[in-house]
Design a protein around this motif. Sequence first.
Motif, PDB file in Angstrom:
ATOM      1  N   ASP A  92      -8.387  -6.177   7.097  1.00 35.81           N
ATOM      2  CA  ASP A  92      -8.652  -7.079   8.212  1.00 35.81           C
ATOM      3  C   ASP A  92      -8.795  -6.206   9.468  1.00 35.81           C
ATOM      4  O   ASP A  92      -7.815  -5.881  10.141  1.00 35.81           O
ATOM      5  CB  ASP A  92      -7.479  -8.074   8.340  1.00 35.81           C
ATOM      6  CG  ASP A  92      -7.728  -9.108   9.420  1.00 35.81           C
ATOM      7  OD1 ASP A  92      -8.491  -8.827  10.362  1.00 35.81           O
ATOM      8  OD2 ASP A  92      -7.150 -10.198   9.318  1.00 35.81           O
ATOM      9  N   GLN A  93     -10.040  -5.859   9.750  1.00 41.57           N
ATOM     10  CA  GLN A  93     -10.275  -4.894  10.838  1.00 41.57           C
ATOM     11  C   GLN A  93      -9.977  -5.500  12.210  1.00 41.57           C
ATOM     12  O   GLN A  93      -9.559  -4.783  13.126  1.00 41.57           O
ATOM     13  CB  GLN A  93     -11.710  -4.383  10.783  1.00 41.57           C
ATOM     14  CG  GLN A  93     -11.942  -3.509   9.553  1.00 41.57           C
ATOM     15  CD  GLN A  93     -13.297  -2.834   9.588  1.00 41.57           C
ATOM     16  OE1 GLN A  93     -13.655  -2.168  10.548  1.00 41.57           O
ATOM     17  NE2 GLN A  93     -14.057  -3.006   8.523  1.00 41.57           N
TER      18      GLN A  93
ATOM     19  N   GLY B  16       2.478  -1.724  -4.275  1.00 41.18           N
ATOM     20  CA  GLY B  16       2.110  -2.314  -2.978  1.00 41.18           C
ATOM     21  C   GLY B  16       2.128  -1.271  -1.881  1.00 41.18           C
ATOM     22  O   GLY B  16       2.293  -0.071  -2.143  1.00 41.18           O
ATOM     23  N   LEU B  17       2.005  -1.749  -0.644  1.00 40.56           N
ATOM     24  CA  LEU B  17       2.043  -0.794   0.476  1.00 40.56           C
ATOM     25  C   LEU B  17       3.412  -0.130   0.517  1.00 40.56           C
ATOM     26  O   LEU B  17       4.416  -0.747   0.150  1.00 40.56           O
ATOM     27  CB  LEU B  17       1.737  -1.520   1.789  1.00 40.56           C
ATOM     28  CG  LEU B  17       0.266  -1.933   1.967  1.00 40.56           C
ATOM     29  CD1 LEU B  17       0.096  -2.770   3.225  1.00 40.56           C
ATOM     30  CD2 LEU B  17      -0.652  -0.715   2.004  1.00 40.56           C
ATOM     31  N   PRO B  18       3.458   1.122   0.939  1.00 38.13           N
ATOM     32  CA  PRO B  18       4.731   1.850   0.837  1.00 38.13           C
ATOM     33  C   PRO B  18       5.793   1.361   1.808  1.00 38.13           C
ATOM     34  O   PRO B  18       5.487   0.851   2.888  1.00 38.13           O
ATOM     35  CB  PRO B  18       4.314   3.283   1.199  1.00 38.13           C
ATOM     36  CG  PRO B  18       3.092   3.135   2.033  1.00 38.13           C
ATOM     37  CD  PRO B  18       2.381   1.930   1.526  1.00 38.13           C
ATOM     38  N   LYS B  19       7.035   1.548   1.382  1.00 35.11           N
ATOM     39  CA  LYS B  19       8.166   1.304   2.291  1.00 35.11           C
ATOM     40  C   LYS B  19       8.284   2.564   3.164  1.00 35.11           C
ATOM     41  O   LYS B  19       7.807   3.620   2.797  1.00 35.11           O
ATOM     42  CB  LYS B  19       9.468   1.153   1.490  1.00 35.11           C
ATOM     43  CG  LYS B  19       9.362   0.208   0.310  1.00 35.11           C
ATOM     44  CD  LYS B  19       9.575  -1.242   0.711  1.00 35.11           C
ATOM     45  CE  LYS B  19       9.380  -2.193  -0.452  1.00 35.11           C
ATOM     46  NZ  LYS B  19       7.998  -2.377  -0.904  1.00 35.11           N
TER      47      LYS B  19
ATOM     48  N   ILE C  47      -5.033  -4.679   3.471  1.00 34.96           N
ATOM     49  CA  ILE C  47      -4.338  -4.524   4.754  1.00 34.96           C
ATOM     50  C   ILE C  47      -4.645  -5.775   5.570  1.00 34.96           C
ATOM     51  O   ILE C  47      -5.767  -5.926   6.083  1.00 34.96           O
ATOM     52  CB  ILE C  47      -4.845  -3.282   5.525  1.00 34.96           C
ATOM     53  CG1 ILE C  47      -4.745  -2.014   4.674  1.00 34.96           C
ATOM     54  CG2 ILE C  47      -4.119  -3.144   6.859  1.00 34.96           C
ATOM     55  CD1 ILE C  47      -3.396  -1.374   4.651  1.00 34.96           C
ATOM     56  N   THR C  48      -3.667  -6.667   5.649  1.00 35.35           N
ATOM     57  CA  THR C  48      -3.852  -7.941   6.346  1.00 35.35           C
ATOM     58  C   THR C  48      -2.548  -8.273   7.073  1.00 35.35           C
ATOM     59  O   THR C  48      -1.517  -7.629   6.821  1.00 35.35           O
ATOM     60  CB  THR C  48      -4.130  -9.074   5.326  1.00 35.35           C
ATOM     61  OG1 THR C  48      -2.949  -9.252   4.535  1.00 35.35           O
ATOM     62  CG2 THR C  48      -5.305  -8.766   4.409  1.00 35.35           C
ATOM     63  N   PRO C  49      -2.556  -9.310   7.896  1.00 40.19           N
ATOM     64  CA  PRO C  49      -1.295  -9.704   8.548  1.00 40.19           C
ATOM     65  C   PRO C  49      -0.229 -10.082   7.514  1.00 40.19           C
ATOM     66  O   PRO C  49       0.964  -9.990   7.789  1.00 40.19           O
ATOM     67  CB  PRO C  49      -1.683 -10.918   9.391  1.00 40.19           C
ATOM     68  CG  PRO C  49      -3.152 -10.781   9.605  1.00 40.19           C
ATOM     69  CD  PRO C  49      -3.704 -10.084   8.404  1.00 40.19           C
TER      70      PRO C  49
END
Length: 374
Positions: free
Chosen positions: A76-77, A31-34, A50-52
Amino acid sequence: MITVFADQYLYNIASYLPDSVDLVLYDPAEGLPKGLDHAQALLVRTVNPITPQTLPDIPAGLSFIGTGSSGTDHVDQAYLKASGITFADAAGCNARSVAEYLATSLLIWEARAQYKLQDLCAGIIGVGHVGRQVDRLLQKMDIATCCYDPPRAQRDPGFSSSTLEEVLAADILTFHTPLTRSGPHPTHHWLDAAKLSTHQYELVINSARGGILDEGALCKAQDEGTVRHFILDVWENEPDINLDVAARAFLKTPHIAGYSVQAKQNASRFIADALIQHFRLPPQNESQDTAPLQISEPADLFKSLPAVMDHLHPIREYESELKQILQKQNPRRSVLFNRLRAEFPLRQEFSHIQLPATYFERFPVLKKMGFHLL
Ligand SMILES: O=C(O)[C@H](O)[C@H](O)COP(=O)(O)O
């Protein structure tokens, strides 16, 4: 010093960034990095949306996000804009690579399904960076094309789009649009049951984004005989792909149409350049040219052009790896799908492959397709 977190599979990303950058590579499978609290920039691939929901608290110091991809439907631009983040993509980075995937898969299909491509018309839906390259390459192979892109026709007075009726009358449909769900020209499920019922299609190919065509409707159309074959590189709900749809596909690959050394170099360079500009860092001028692939096997080893292409483009190797993954009835299928994409060796584009003269004597179209003489 700025800290940049980057997907570890962004091709040679370190070499495109100035030494002054503190680069932290992360594994996208987790997933996205810590630790983004310490980052000023984040560089991702399509596998990390990449979203809320995935990035609820954007750290105060983060001001730049880039994706090393042409497609941006995973980002989510509007959310990034509202959060004051500068966003960059790599539009066009893999246009040639996708066109070469198309050309190769068409040649394999022609031989195995016994068609003559020159008797057929390919409808190209979406004629941006990728569709344009597809059109050019197919024309060089003497395959008739019909180009459909109303949004481009609105913005580009030099381009005239075919009508919907014209493109839906083609024998082959190939998709090169972004995946969009809103706006004046949404593409989600663009190819649906209604469009599939208008005509008999010999082949439908999707190498753009899963979801542009409705897989359920496609399978039904195949059962009803309005679609003969389909080739899929992209899938609805990737990486958790539908096994029945995959089993029916004439050729199936794990979202790699745009994967080549050159495309991945472009992707890294485009987003690194945008980052450098954003932070006003010194430009990187290092050349990343790779040595061309020189083919030494004699041309008469290959019976036909598709056999040559099979040797030069690993579509079927990807397919056999994917088949193995799909056979395994285990919950790790999605992980293995992404790992295959990330770790399978990248191919060279045609312009970086040198062939002995005998190849061009036997198969003159290879020259027009962009291969070079050894
Ligand atoms: O949008 C793109 O550029 C392509 O679909 C590309 O193949 C995505 O590659 P990834 O970011 O998943 O490595």
